[in-house]
Scaffold this motif. Structure first.
Motif, mmCIF file in Angstrom:
data_model
loop_
_atom_site.group_PDB
_atom_site.id
_atom_site.type_symbol
_atom_site.label_atom_id
_atom_site.label_comp_id
_atom_site.label_asym_id
_atom_site.label_seq_id
_atom_site.Cartn_x
_atom_site.Cartn_y
_atom_site.Cartn_z
ATOM 1 N N TYR A 10 28.998 26.510 49.299
ATOM 2 C CA TYR A 10 28.833 26.568 50.740
ATOM 3 C C TYR A 10 27.396 26.149 51.055
ATOM 4 C CZ TYR A 10 33.109 29.439 50.812
ATOM 5 O OH TYR A 10 34.400 29.911 50.669
ATOM 6 N N GLU A 11 27.059 26.142 52.320
ATOM 7 C CA GLU A 11 25.699 25.808 52.718
ATOM 8 C C GLU A 11 24.770 26.967 52.377
ATOM 9 O OE1 GLU A 11 22.683 23.532 53.823
ATOM 10 O OE2 GLU A 11 24.762 22.839 54.000
ATOM 11 N N LEU A 29 22.990 33.343 46.207
ATOM 12 C CA LEU A 29 22.140 32.671 47.190
ATOM 13 C C LEU A 29 21.197 31.705 46.484
ATOM 14 C CD1 LEU A 29 21.113 35.657 49.520
ATOM 15 C CD2 LEU A 29 23.040 34.086 49.775
ATOM 16 N N ASP A 30 21.048 30.509 47.026
ATOM 17 C CA ASP A 30 20.104 29.534 46.481
ATOM 18 C C ASP A 30 18.667 30.017 46.699
ATOM 19 O OD1 ASP A 30 22.399 28.062 46.143
ATOM 20 O OD2 ASP A 30 21.976 26.680 47.800
ATOM 21 N N LYS A 65 21.676 32.030 59.674
ATOM 22 C CA LYS A 65 21.232 30.685 60.070
ATOM 23 C C LYS A 65 20.762 29.874 58.870
ATOM 24 C CE LYS A 65 20.033 31.650 64.878
ATOM 25 N NZ LYS A 65 18.950 31.900 65.873
ATOM 26 N N CYS A 66 20.215 30.550 57.860
ATOM 27 C CA CYS A 66 19.815 29.845 56.633
ATOM 28 C C CYS A 66 21.024 29.239 55.923
ATOM 29 C CB CYS A 66 19.097 30.805 55.681
ATOM 30 S SG CYS A 66 17.495 31.411 56.268
ATOM 31 N N GLN A 70 27.735 30.149 57.669
ATOM 32 C CA GLN A 70 28.869 30.265 56.741
ATOM 33 C C GLN A 70 28.884 31.581 55.970
ATOM 34 O OE1 GLN A 70 29.374 26.798 54.231
ATOM 35 N NE2 GLN A 70 28.881 25.384 55.882
ATOM 36 N N LEU A 71 27.707 32.171 55.751
ATOM 37 C CA LEU A 71 27.642 33.383 54.931
ATOM 38 C C LEU A 71 28.332 34.554 55.615
ATOM 39 C CD1 LEU A 71 26.632 34.807 52.371
ATOM 40 C CD2 LEU A 71 24.506 35.302 53.602
ATOM 41 N N GLY A 72 27.993 34.801 56.878
ATOM 42 C CA GLY A 72 28.596 35.926 57.579
ATOM 43 C C GLY A 72 30.106 35.820 57.644
ATOM 44 N N LYS A 73 30.608 34.637 57.940
ATOM 45 C CA LYS A 73 32.061 34.437 58.019
ATOM 46 C C LYS A 73 32.725 34.723 56.672
ATOM 47 C CE LYS A 73 31.894 30.996 61.723
ATOM 48 N NZ LYS A 73 32.130 29.571 62.083
#
Length: 315
Positions: A10-11, A29-30, A65-66, A70-73
């Motif tokens: 994901y982003e 997390l990157d 936003k980082c 996509q993370l929250g969803k």
């Protein structure tokens, strides 16, 4: 998003199934995401999060936003999925290597955990700590009144929130630091993987109220009553609220039901050992998962600092 082997990109993060239990989603997390989040969240001190609850949502929004939202969803979807309902969130290897054993680093961990908890719900007030989260340390010797800090025994499988009059949908457990540690992994068992579930769920005692009382260290000045199988989810499957230490059986039937349940859970072969590294957190849907902790190998310098957040879903 793109998939490579069993890893989905994901982003700003990637997802894979945990090798010990495929229900548990490993969210990595990157380093670029971690660095950007630390930059965006630098305007808030931890005290500002403690004193002003709306700041906690701003921190959560900054992390999301980082990851382009996509993370929250993904996290909400995971927690709503009974077949999953758990994730291990960690930084990638480059970010983990950059961690340092300082209070400044641990405050950064508090911010990250606050962002995660507010993406999936709202933490409850933690009476033991007097704030929305609790930090506590496990050492080689302890004289506390619960098993939480006792290093040399297994903390049995349980659900949190059994003795409070507020809903506890999720539990977040983060490792802040550790020294001289061996063993002590987290233990997880999904309710649907418990081989004796039908036996206890269909038992005459399953829906009868049991009284639950916390020890003095929890700072809860009341007892409550509820059954272990207190509700069913939207598909009619059971949700649990059980912990052996704080149950107060009032007759032989209750006592033996609780005893036999505890024995069954502790002998369940489907229980998984999950290693949580420093800076990582394990988050579970509290009513679908039972959690515990394996015992540690004794060492005079043993020290592990943990953070806990427990709360309810808001969506």
């Amino acid at each position: 998003m793109t998939a490579a082997a069993s890893v989905v990109r994901y982003e700003g993060f990637s997802v894979s199934n945990h090798p010990e239990n495929a229900r548990v989603q490993v969210v990595t997390l990157d380093k670029a995401t971690i660095d950007r989040f630390e930059e965006l969240s630098s305007k808030w001190q931890v005290q500002a999060l403690e004193y002003k609850p709306f700041n906690r949502f701003a921190v959560a929004d900054a992390l999301d936003k980082c990851c382009e939202g996509q993370l929250g969803k993904f996290l909400v979807k995971t927690m709503e999925d009974r077949d999953a309902g758990a994730f291990l969130l960690e930084a990638d290897e480059a970010a983990q290597k950059a961690y340092v054993n300082t209070e400044e680093q641990r405050e950064a961990f508090v911010k990250l955990a606050t962002a995660i908890s507010h993406l999936i719900g709202l933490p409850n007030f933690d009476s033991m700590a007097g704030k929305y989260y609790a930090r506590f340390t496990v050492r080689n010797e302890d004289n506390s009144d619960s098993y939480l800090r006792q290093a040399h025994r297994r903390m049995e499988l349980h659900n949190d929130g059994t003795y409070v009059n507020e809903r506890t949908d999720f539990v977040l457990m983060m490792k802040m630091a550790e020294e001289n540690m061996e063993m002590g992994d987290s233990l997880l068992l999904h309710v649907d993987d418990w081989q004796d579930l039908d036996k206890f769920y269909n038992h005459p005692m399953a829906k009868q109220n049991i009284r639950w009382t916390a020890p003095p260290s929890k700072n809860i000045g009341y007892s409550i009553e509820h059954p272990i199988f207190f509700e069913e989810d939207k598909n009619g499957k059971p949700h649990m609220l059980f912990i052996d230490q704080f149950a107060q059986p009032e007759n032989m039937q209750q006592g033996l039901y609780l005893y036999e349940m505890g024995e069954s859970l502790e002998n369940e072969s489907n229980c998984s050992n999950i290693r949580v590294n420093t800076g990582s957190m394990l988050v579970v849907q509290n009513h679908c998962w039972l959690h515990g902790r394996d015992k540690f190998v004794a060492h005079p310098g043993l020290k592990r600092e943990l953070m806990r957040q427990r709360g309810h879903f808001t969506r």
